[in-house]
Scaffold this motif. Structure first.
Motif, PDB file in Angstrom:
ATOM      1  N   THR A   1      -6.559  -1.779  -5.625  1.00  0.00           N
ATOM      2  CA  THR A   1      -7.694  -1.277  -4.853  1.00  0.00           C
ATOM      3  C   THR A   1      -7.339   0.121  -4.383  1.00  0.00           C
ATOM      4  OG1 THR A   1      -8.154  -3.514  -4.059  1.00  0.00           O
ATOM      5  CG2 THR A   1      -9.202  -1.701  -2.876  1.00  0.00           C
ATOM      6  N   VAL A   2      -8.228   1.076  -4.648  1.00  0.00           N
ATOM      7  CA  VAL A   2      -8.031   2.421  -4.135  1.00  0.00           C
ATOM      8  C   VAL A   2      -8.466   2.404  -2.685  1.00  0.00           C
ATOM      9  CG1 VAL A   2      -8.742   4.841  -4.328  1.00  0.00           C
ATOM     10  CG2 VAL A   2      -8.374   3.459  -6.392  1.00  0.00           C
ATOM     11  N   VAL A   3      -7.605   2.923  -1.810  1.00  0.00           N
ATOM     12  CA  VAL A   3      -7.924   2.987  -0.389  1.00  0.00           C
ATOM     13  C   VAL A   3      -9.012   4.046  -0.199  1.00  0.00           C
ATOM     14  CG1 VAL A   3      -6.973   3.520   1.891  1.00  0.00           C
ATOM     15  CG2 VAL A   3      -5.610   2.225   0.241  1.00  0.00           C
ATOM     16  N   ALA A   4      -9.928   3.789   0.700  1.00  0.00           N
ATOM     17  CA  ALA A   4     -11.056   4.685   0.928  1.00  0.00           C
ATOM     18  C   ALA A   4     -10.594   6.124   1.109  1.00  0.00           C
ATOM     19  CB  ALA A   4     -11.845   4.234   2.157  1.00  0.00           C
TER      20      ALA A   4
ATOM     21  N   ARG B   1      -3.330   8.792  -5.884  1.00  0.00           N
ATOM     22  CA  ARG B   1      -4.164   8.261  -4.801  1.00  0.00           C
ATOM     23  C   ARG B   1      -3.419   7.170  -4.044  1.00  0.00           C
ATOM     24  NH1 ARG B   1      -9.933   7.351  -7.403  1.00  0.00           N
ATOM     25  NH2 ARG B   1     -10.621   7.620  -5.270  1.00  0.00           N
ATOM     26  N   VAL B   2      -3.897   6.894  -2.847  1.00  0.00           N
ATOM     27  CA  VAL B   2      -3.348   5.798  -2.057  1.00  0.00           C
ATOM     28  C   VAL B   2      -4.042   4.524  -2.506  1.00  0.00           C
ATOM     29  CG1 VAL B   2      -3.060   4.834   0.253  1.00  0.00           C
ATOM     30  CG2 VAL B   2      -2.797   7.293  -0.105  1.00  0.00           C
TER      31      VAL B   2
ATOM     32  N   THR C   1       0.845  -1.186   0.000  1.00  0.00           N
ATOM     33  CA  THR C   1       0.000   0.000   0.000  1.00  0.00           C
ATOM     34  C   THR C   1       0.878   1.233   0.000  1.00  0.00           C
ATOM     35  OG1 THR C   1      -1.757  -1.149   1.195  1.00  0.00           O
ATOM     36  CG2 THR C   1      -1.797   1.252   1.277  1.00  0.00           C
ATOM     37  N   GLY C   2       0.481   2.207  -0.796  1.00  0.00           N
ATOM     38  CA  GLY C   2       1.225   3.460  -0.857  1.00  0.00           C
ATOM     39  C   GLY C   2       0.575   4.408  -1.844  1.00  0.00           C
TER      40      GLY C   2
END
Length: 164
Positions: free
Chosen positions: A154-157, A126-127, A55-56
């Motif tokens: 997956t785009v983090v919320a 985006r994260v 994730t980043g």
């Protein structure tokens, strides 16, 4: 008896030699369980089918390409590359082939098959969490120590991005 005596909770007696021997055996067992090559905590990329998730923040960067891989301003071809910028450093191991498990890094070079490329490109800035298989950098076209073929993104919320 050969060494100092210690009473256990059941009232039995252990000699210091026996206790020391047991302690030595435990230490040897723990040492044998830890990787001897300094790869503890590193992500294993030795198998091409290993699934890795990170994730980043997904960013688009331009790196100098051929002929010299040094400077776009001096004539090297620009290479646009998607990079995942992580908040923590990681390391990789590949069984001693190309990766240096002592090298810590916080960026990953991403690429995707044609069906995922537009989705990956749309998530720039985006994260995200990406999952895929990776390998160590080994050419001038690789712009981070780990190159990851993205198989899922997956785009983090948005709330997590604001709070994060």
């Amino acid at each position: 008896m050969a060494g100092p005596e210690m009473a256990d909770k059941k009232g039995g007696i252990f000699t210091g030699d026996v206790t020391m021997a047991l302690s030595s055996l435990l230490a040897l067992a723990l040492a044998a369980a830890a990787p001897a090559d300094g790869t503890e905590g590193c992500f294993d990329v030795s198998e091409p089918d290993n699934s890795l998730s990170f994730t980043g923040k997904l960013v688009d960067r331009v790196f100098p390409g051929p002929p010299n891989y040094r400077s776009v301003a001096r004539g090297d071809k620009p290479e646009r590359t998607l990079i995942l910028e992580m908040s923590a450093s990681i390391c990789i191991t590949d069984g001693g082939q190309m990766a240096d498990p002592k090298r810590k890094f916080d960026t990953i070079h991403l690429y995707a098959p044609n069906d995922l490329a537009p989705i990956l490109a749309a998530a720039k800035g985006r994260v995200v969490t990406v999952t895929g298989s990776g390998f160590p950098e080994h050419t001038g076209h690789h712009h981070a120590p780990l190159v990851l073929e993205v198989k899922e993104i997956t785009v983090v919320a948005e709330e997590a991005q604001i709070a994060g």
